[in-house]
Design a protein around this motif. Structure first.
Motif, PDB file in Angstrom:
ATOM      1  N   ARG A   1       9.375 -34.543  -0.498  1.00  0.00           N
ATOM      2  CA  ARG A   1       8.411 -35.645  -0.416  1.00  0.00           C
ATOM      3  C   ARG A   1       7.175 -35.273  -1.221  1.00  0.00           C
ATOM      4  NH1 ARG A   1       8.624 -40.568  -0.525  1.00  0.00           N
ATOM      5  NH2 ARG A   1       7.076 -41.717   0.627  1.00  0.00           N
ATOM      6  N   GLN A   2       6.745 -36.174  -2.064  1.00  0.00           N
ATOM      7  CA  GLN A   2       5.579 -35.968  -2.917  1.00  0.00           C
ATOM      8  C   GLN A   2       4.525 -37.020  -2.573  1.00  0.00           C
ATOM      9  OE1 GLN A   2       5.488 -33.421  -5.063  1.00  0.00           O
ATOM     10  NE2 GLN A   2       7.578 -32.853  -4.532  1.00  0.00           N
TER      11      GLN A   2
ATOM     12  N   GLU B   1      11.676 -48.624  -8.527  1.00  0.00           N
ATOM     13  CA  GLU B   1      11.065 -47.757  -7.519  1.00  0.00           C
ATOM     14  C   GLU B   1       9.643 -47.368  -7.935  1.00  0.00           C
ATOM     15  OE1 GLU B   1      11.627 -43.270  -5.894  1.00  0.00           O
ATOM     16  OE2 GLU B   1      13.444 -44.489  -6.005  1.00  0.00           O
TER      17      GLU B   1
ATOM     18  N   LEU C   1      12.106 -34.166  -6.839  1.00  0.00           N
ATOM     19  CA  LEU C   1      12.547 -35.421  -6.233  1.00  0.00           C
ATOM     20  C   LEU C   1      13.114 -35.210  -4.837  1.00  0.00           C
ATOM     21  CD1 LEU C   1      14.195 -37.176  -9.295  1.00  0.00           C
ATOM     22  CD2 LEU C   1      12.069 -37.812  -8.138  1.00  0.00           C
TER      23      LEU C   1
ATOM     24  N   GLN D   1       5.131 -39.341  -6.773  1.00  0.00           N
ATOM     25  CA  GLN D   1       6.461 -39.929  -6.611  1.00  0.00           C
ATOM     26  C   GLN D   1       6.676 -41.060  -7.622  1.00  0.00           C
ATOM     27  OE1 GLN D   1       8.499 -38.552  -4.342  1.00  0.00           O
ATOM     28  NE2 GLN D   1      10.211 -39.867  -4.876  1.00  0.00           N
ATOM     29  N   GLN D   2       5.647 -41.866  -7.816  1.00  0.00           N
ATOM     30  CA  GLN D   2       5.739 -42.970  -8.774  1.00  0.00           C
ATOM     31  C   GLN D   2       5.912 -42.443 -10.204  1.00  0.00           C
ATOM     32  OE1 GLN D   2       2.197 -45.407  -9.257  1.00  0.00           O
ATOM     33  NE2 GLN D   2       3.477 -47.222  -9.577  1.00  0.00           N
TER      34      GLN D   2
ATOM     35  N   ALA E   1       9.431 -41.103 -10.607  1.00  0.00           N
ATOM     36  CA  ALA E   1      10.403 -42.192 -10.752  1.00  0.00           C
ATOM     37  C   ALA E   1      10.331 -42.783 -12.158  1.00  0.00           C
ATOM     38  CB  ALA E   1      10.149 -43.270  -9.699  1.00  0.00           C
TER      39      ALA E   1
END
Length: 174
Positions: A8-9, A54, A5, A14-15, A18
């Motif tokens: 940056r992915q 998010e 986290l 990233q989704q 989250a």
């Protein structure tokens, strides 16, 4: 997970992170609630809802919102329950088991306040939400307690008129 986290992915990763974070935070919130650690449970449920939003997962956000609704329910604060769930319900969300669950909390709060009309409206909307909900694929394998709770809501919604008559007849002044 914290290391992932912190960097940056790609957007899809990233989704997913989250969403995993939201699920984890919901489980932690439930564990803390069951351990009578209510202020900490509230913080974890809020974190779960934030992570779900998010991730763009409104269903998971609704699950976190429902988890947080247990706090005022068990504290005997029906007005706070309504303040907690009505903003989401007033958005006119699509029917899902989580929305049926939120409507069940509203129905319970209305009964506590002696509001027959509010109860009947909420429990009927819960029944409709439950029976017309489509399966939610993003929750496979997640939150057995949610499934138990939505089953309880479904049972309650199936007994709408008998339940409302029985519960509200017992209330003083009705």
């Amino acid at each position: 997970m914290r290391d992932l986290l912190g960097q940056r992915q790609p957007a899809d990763v990233q989704q997913r992170l989250a969403r995993v974070g939201a699920r984890l935070a919901t489980v932690v919130g439930e564990i803390l609630f069951n351990s009578n650690q209510f202020p900490l449970a509230r913080r974890w449920y809020l974190a779960a809802a934030r992570a779900a939003r998010e991730a763009g997962d409104t269903y998971l956000a609704d699950i976190a919102l429902a988890g947080g609704a247990y706090l005022p329910i068990y504290a005997g604060e029906p007005r706070e329950v309504l303040a907690h769930v009505l903003p989401r319900l007033d958005q006119g969300p699509a029917p899902t088991p989580a929305i049926a669950w939120l409507l069940g909390f509203a129905a319970k709060a209305y009964v506590s306040l002696g509001d027959r009309t509010g109860f009947e409206r909420a429990i009927e909307a819960s029944r409709i939400s439950w029976t017309s909900a489509r399966p939610i694929p993003s929750t496979r394998g997640f939150s057995l307690s949610c499934r138990r709770s939505t089953l309880s809501t479904r049972r309650a919604a199936g007994e709408t008129s008998e339940t409302s008559r029985g519960l509200l007849k017992r209330r003083p002044g009705r």
